[in-house]
Design a protein around this motif. Structure first.
Motif, PDB file in Angstrom:
ATOM      1  N   ALA A 164     -13.211  -1.573   0.181  1.00  0.00           N
ATOM      2  CA  ALA A 164     -11.972  -2.348   0.075  1.00  0.00           C
ATOM      3  C   ALA A 164     -11.669  -2.695  -1.374  1.00  0.00           C
ATOM      4  CB  ALA A 164     -12.072  -3.610   0.919  1.00  0.00           C
ATOM      5  N   THR A 165     -12.695  -2.983  -2.160  1.00  0.00           N
ATOM      6  CA  THR A 165     -12.500  -3.285  -3.580  1.00  0.00           C
ATOM      7  C   THR A 165     -11.924  -2.075  -4.316  1.00  0.00           C
ATOM      8  OG1 THR A 165     -14.331  -4.864  -3.552  1.00  0.00           O
ATOM      9  CG2 THR A 165     -13.654  -4.022  -5.696  1.00  0.00           C
ATOM     10  N   VAL A 166     -12.407  -0.888  -3.956  1.00  0.00           N
ATOM     11  CA  VAL A 166     -11.898   0.336  -4.577  1.00  0.00           C
ATOM     12  C   VAL A 166     -10.466   0.601  -4.133  1.00  0.00           C
ATOM     13  CG1 VAL A 166     -12.202   2.843  -4.730  1.00  0.00           C
ATOM     14  CG2 VAL A 166     -14.205   1.327  -4.815  1.00  0.00           C
ATOM     15  N   LEU A 167     -10.210   0.516  -2.836  1.00  0.00           N
ATOM     16  CA  LEU A 167      -8.876   0.826  -2.316  1.00  0.00           C
ATOM     17  C   LEU A 167      -7.819  -0.136  -2.846  1.00  0.00           C
ATOM     18  CD1 LEU A 167      -9.633   1.638   1.437  1.00  0.00           C
ATOM     19  CD2 LEU A 167      -9.306   3.244  -0.457  1.00  0.00           C
ATOM     20  N   ALA A 168      -8.207  -1.370  -3.077  1.00  0.00           N
ATOM     21  CA  ALA A 168      -7.245  -2.353  -3.595  1.00  0.00           C
ATOM     22  C   ALA A 168      -6.707  -1.951  -4.959  1.00  0.00           C
ATOM     23  CB  ALA A 168      -7.899  -3.727  -3.665  1.00  0.00           C
ATOM     24  N   GLN A 169      -7.437  -1.096  -5.647  1.00  0.00           N
ATOM     25  CA  GLN A 169      -6.997  -0.629  -6.969  1.00  0.00           C
ATOM     26  C   GLN A 169      -6.098   0.605  -6.867  1.00  0.00           C
ATOM     27  OE1 GLN A 169     -10.404  -0.733  -9.943  1.00  0.00           O
ATOM     28  NE2 GLN A 169     -11.533  -1.169  -8.051  1.00  0.00           N
ATOM     29  N   ALA A 170      -5.866   1.076  -5.639  1.00  0.00           N
ATOM     30  CA  ALA A 170      -4.963   2.211  -5.415  1.00  0.00           C
ATOM     31  C   ALA A 170      -3.990   1.843  -4.295  1.00  0.00           C
ATOM     32  CB  ALA A 170      -5.759   3.457  -5.047  1.00  0.00           C
ATOM     33  N   PRO A 171      -3.192   0.809  -4.497  1.00  0.00           N
ATOM     34  CA  PRO A 171      -2.368   0.275  -3.408  1.00  0.00           C
ATOM     35  C   PRO A 171      -1.276   1.222  -2.922  1.00  0.00           C
ATOM     36  CG  PRO A 171      -1.763  -0.743  -5.500  1.00  0.00           C
ATOM     37  CD  PRO A 171      -3.011   0.043  -5.754  1.00  0.00           C
ATOM     38  N   ALA A 197     -16.839  -7.306   8.435  1.00  0.00           N
ATOM     39  CA  ALA A 197     -16.604  -6.384   7.337  1.00  0.00           C
ATOM     40  C   ALA A 197     -15.224  -5.738   7.441  1.00  0.00           C
ATOM     41  CB  ALA A 197     -17.691  -5.305   7.313  1.00  0.00           C
ATOM     42  N   LEU A 198     -14.791  -5.487   8.675  1.00  0.00           N
ATOM     43  CA  LEU A 198     -13.499  -4.841   8.897  1.00  0.00           C
ATOM     44  C   LEU A 198     -12.346  -5.654   8.322  1.00  0.00           C
ATOM     45  CD1 LEU A 198     -12.341  -2.296  10.401  1.00  0.00           C
ATOM     46  CD2 LEU A 198     -11.936  -3.827  12.351  1.00  0.00           C
ATOM     47  N   HIS A 199     -12.489  -6.976   8.276  1.00  0.00           N
ATOM     48  CA  HIS A 199     -11.437  -7.831   7.715  1.00  0.00           C
ATOM     49  C   HIS A 199     -11.074  -7.413   6.293  1.00  0.00           C
ATOM     50  CE1 HIS A 199     -10.520 -10.890  10.679  1.00  0.00           C
ATOM     51  NE2 HIS A 199     -11.801 -11.039  10.954  1.00  0.00           N
ATOM     52  N   HIS A 200     -12.036  -6.926   5.535  1.00  0.00           N
ATOM     53  CA  HIS A 200     -11.768  -6.544   4.153  1.00  0.00           C
ATOM     54  C   HIS A 200     -10.836  -5.342   4.079  1.00  0.00           C
ATOM     55  CE1 HIS A 200     -14.772  -9.235   2.245  1.00  0.00           C
ATOM     56  NE2 HIS A 200     -15.381  -9.122   3.419  1.00  0.00           N
ATOM     57  N   LEU A 201     -10.885  -4.482   5.082  1.00  0.00           N
ATOM     58  CA  LEU A 201      -9.984  -3.330   5.119  1.00  0.00           C
ATOM     59  C   LEU A 201      -8.661  -3.675   5.790  1.00  0.00           C
ATOM     60  CD1 LEU A 201     -12.496  -0.480   6.034  1.00  0.00           C
ATOM     61  CD2 LEU A 201     -11.493  -0.971   3.797  1.00  0.00           C
ATOM     62  N   SER A 202      -8.706  -4.414   6.873  1.00  0.00           N
ATOM     63  CA  SER A 202      -7.463  -4.739   7.578  1.00  0.00           C
ATOM     64  C   SER A 202      -6.559  -5.643   6.743  1.00  0.00           C
ATOM     65  CB  SER A 202      -7.761  -5.393   8.927  1.00  0.00           C
ATOM     66  OG  SER A 202      -8.457  -6.626   8.765  1.00  0.00           O
ATOM     67  N   LEU A 204      -5.833  -5.099   3.743  1.00  0.00           N
ATOM     68  CA  LEU A 204      -5.085  -4.228   2.830  1.00  0.00           C
ATOM     69  C   LEU A 204      -3.928  -3.595   3.597  1.00  0.00           C
ATOM     70  CD1 LEU A 204      -8.090  -2.442   1.075  1.00  0.00           C
ATOM     71  CD2 LEU A 204      -6.739  -4.371   0.208  1.00  0.00           C
ATOM     72  N   PRO A 205      -2.691  -3.838   3.196  1.00  0.00           N
ATOM     73  CA  PRO A 205      -1.544  -3.369   3.990  1.00  0.00           C
ATOM     74  C   PRO A 205      -1.422  -1.855   4.072  1.00  0.00           C
ATOM     75  CG  PRO A 205      -0.811  -4.302   1.891  1.00  0.00           C
ATOM     76  CD  PRO A 205      -2.270  -4.634   2.024  1.00  0.00           C
ATOM     77  N   GLN A 206      -2.066  -1.122   3.162  1.00  0.00           N
ATOM     78  CA  GLN A 206      -1.921   0.337   3.197  1.00  0.00           C
ATOM     79  C   GLN A 206      -2.885   0.999   4.173  1.00  0.00           C
ATOM     80  OE1 GLN A 206      -3.624  -1.194   0.572  1.00  0.00           O
ATOM     81  NE2 GLN A 206      -4.744   0.328  -0.643  1.00  0.00           N
ATOM     82  N   VAL A 207      -3.758   0.219   4.836  1.00  0.00           N
ATOM     83  CA  VAL A 207      -4.773   0.796   5.718  1.00  0.00           C
ATOM     84  C   VAL A 207      -4.320   0.721   7.179  1.00  0.00           C
ATOM     85  CG1 VAL A 207      -7.166   0.712   6.488  1.00  0.00           C
ATOM     86  CG2 VAL A 207      -6.601   0.141   4.111  1.00  0.00           C
ATOM     87  N   THR A 208      -4.402   1.866   7.852  1.00  0.00           N
ATOM     88  CA  THR A 208      -4.132   1.981   9.285  1.00  0.00           C
ATOM     89  C   THR A 208      -5.435   2.396   9.967  1.00  0.00           C
ATOM     90  OG1 THR A 208      -1.803   2.554   8.994  1.00  0.00           O
ATOM     91  CG2 THR A 208      -2.846   3.289  11.025  1.00  0.00           C
ATOM     92  N   CYS A 233      -9.788  -4.196  16.688  1.00  0.00           N
ATOM     93  CA  CYS A 233      -8.875  -3.374  15.878  1.00  0.00           C
ATOM     94  C   CYS A 233      -7.421  -3.763  16.123  1.00  0.00           C
ATOM     95  CB  CYS A 233      -9.084  -1.899  16.176  1.00  0.00           C
ATOM     96  SG  CYS A 233     -10.670  -1.234  15.630  1.00  0.00           S
ATOM     97  N   LEU A 234      -7.054  -3.942  17.383  1.00  0.00           N
ATOM     98  CA  LEU A 234      -5.676  -4.308  17.697  1.00  0.00           C
ATOM     99  C   LEU A 234      -5.332  -5.691  17.147  1.00  0.00           C
ATOM    100  CD1 LEU A 234      -5.428  -3.043  21.387  1.00  0.00           C
ATOM    101  CD2 LEU A 234      -4.296  -2.058  19.386  1.00  0.00           C
ATOM    102  N   THR A 235      -6.300  -6.595  17.138  1.00  0.00           N
ATOM    103  CA  THR A 235      -6.057  -7.939  16.624  1.00  0.00           C
ATOM    104  C   THR A 235      -5.929  -7.938  15.106  1.00  0.00           C
ATOM    105  OG1 THR A 235      -7.229  -8.975  18.466  1.00  0.00           O
ATOM    106  CG2 THR A 235      -6.986 -10.281  16.453  1.00  0.00           C
ATOM    107  N   GLN A 236      -6.845  -7.239  14.437  1.00  0.00           N
ATOM    108  CA  GLN A 236      -6.844  -7.275  12.974  1.00  0.00           C
ATOM    109  C   GLN A 236      -5.731  -6.429  12.362  1.00  0.00           C
ATOM    110  OE1 GLN A 236     -10.430  -6.924  10.722  1.00  0.00           O
ATOM    111  NE2 GLN A 236     -11.714  -7.875  12.263  1.00  0.00           N
ATOM    112  N   PHE A 237      -5.481  -5.258  12.931  1.00  0.00           N
ATOM    113  CA  PHE A 237      -4.487  -4.360  12.338  1.00  0.00           C
ATOM    114  C   PHE A 237      -3.112  -4.487  12.977  1.00  0.00           C
ATOM    115  CE2 PHE A 237      -8.456  -2.330  11.091  1.00  0.00           C
ATOM    116  CZ  PHE A 237      -8.185  -1.862   9.806  1.00  0.00           C
ATOM    117  N   ARG A 238      -3.075  -4.978  14.213  1.00  0.00           N
ATOM    118  CA  ARG A 238      -1.881  -5.001  15.032  1.00  0.00           C
ATOM    119  C   ARG A 238      -1.555  -3.572  15.499  1.00  0.00           C
ATOM    120  NH1 ARG A 238      -2.275  -9.149  17.158  1.00  0.00           N
ATOM    121  NH2 ARG A 238      -0.181  -8.869  18.009  1.00  0.00           N
TER     122      ARG A 238
END
Length: 287
Positions: A164-171, A197-202, A204-208, A233-238
């Motif tokens: 997530a730290t890496v992906l945040a640098q490529a929004p 841990a999944l919260h760190h990815l969910s 990020l708005p660019q992650v599906t 997954c449905l709760t965190q990502f919608r």
């Protein structure tokens, strides 16, 4: 339009897959012997009754370009079945720009997958976890976003915070999380750690998130056993950031296609079926 957002095809006379054809090897997803044969689009379409389009995901070919080129030929020969693909590219390679230029000559290419994590034991041997520490990998991710290409992310829960730290640098780079982030530890504590841990990815708005591959780490899975995974997954990502993928034919080792769809259909609320089984993938992969 119902879309399978994650599946594989292979013609063993056209493309060589070393991992698939290894004899006597039991992998994290099981014994590959039953799927060591051609799996072509007509068989997949017969399996995927009720679906009308799909996303092919690269699957470890010895020659990734040969695989991508072959999938393009399959798409060209079957215009009645919208087939797009996520191809392999080594984002750390010195010639990554040339590799991406060539991939983008194929009309079906929508993104790239370079696996970061498969399973704990296998990752210790492959060293792919080290991609996250390589500045070239981040540069490659950014280039994908600049080109309008997405990135399919396969990893383990233990790597989510760093990723997530890496992906945040490529929004600008849209990311599809494969197999719900591979929750391999199905104990109550293991699923709690995965969800945290999944919260760190969910976040990020660019992650599906893909609801796929849920049988790889448990061949005796049922709708009830994976319910906590799907609900989280449905709760965190919608639902508008979740999409169904069969992971066939790999997941044929743990269920039939019909059973797979039935179980996912029962777990996803009826009002969200259009999104999870079609619209989310159609928008993400521009189908």
């Amino acid at each position: 339009m119902r879309i399978d957002a994650h599946h594989h095809l292979w013609d063993l006379t056209a493309v060589h897959y070393p991992w698939l054809m290894e004899t006597g090897a039991v992998r994290f997803f099981g014994d590959p012997t039953p799927i060591q044969r051609n799996y072509l689009l007509p068989e997949f379409r017969n399996d995927a009754k009720g679906f009308s389009a799909s996303v092919h995901i690269q699957v470890g070919a010895a020659d990734p370009w040969a695989e991508a080129h072959w999938i393009q030929s399959v798409a060209d020969q079957n215009p009645d079945w919208p087939l797009v693909q996520v191809a392999f590219c080594d984002l750390t390679a010195p010639d990554v720009t040339a590799q991406l230029d060539r991939l983008q000559t194929l009309a079906s290419v929508r993104g790239v997958r370079q696996i970061i994590g498969r399973a704990p034991g296998e990752d210790q041997l492959s060293g792919t976890n080290d991609l996250l520490d390589n500045p070239r990998f981040l540069d490659g991710l950014k280039q994908l976003g600049d080109r309008g290409l997405s990135f399919d992310l396969q990893l383990l829960p233990e790597l989510m915070v760093q990723t997530a730290t890496v992906l945040a640098q490529a929004p600008a780079t849209r990311v599809a999380l494969c197999h719900a982030g591979s929750p391999h530890d199905r104990s109550e504590q293991g699923l709690q750690r995965w969800a945290q841990a999944l919260h760190h990815l969910s976040a990020l708005p660019q992650v599906t998130c893909k609801l796929s591959g849920l049988g790889m780490f448990d061949h005796n899975w049922s709708a009830d056993s994976v319910r906590p995974i799907v609900d989280t997954c449905l709760t965190q990502f919608r639902p508008d950031r979740c999409m169904f993928g069969s992971n066939f034919p790999v997941d044929s080792l743990s269920s039939t296609y019909a059973v797979l769809v039935e179980r996912h259909g029962a777990l996803v609320p009826e009002q969200d079926h259009d999104l999870v089984f079609g619209d989310s993938a159609r928008q993400f992969y521009r189908i």
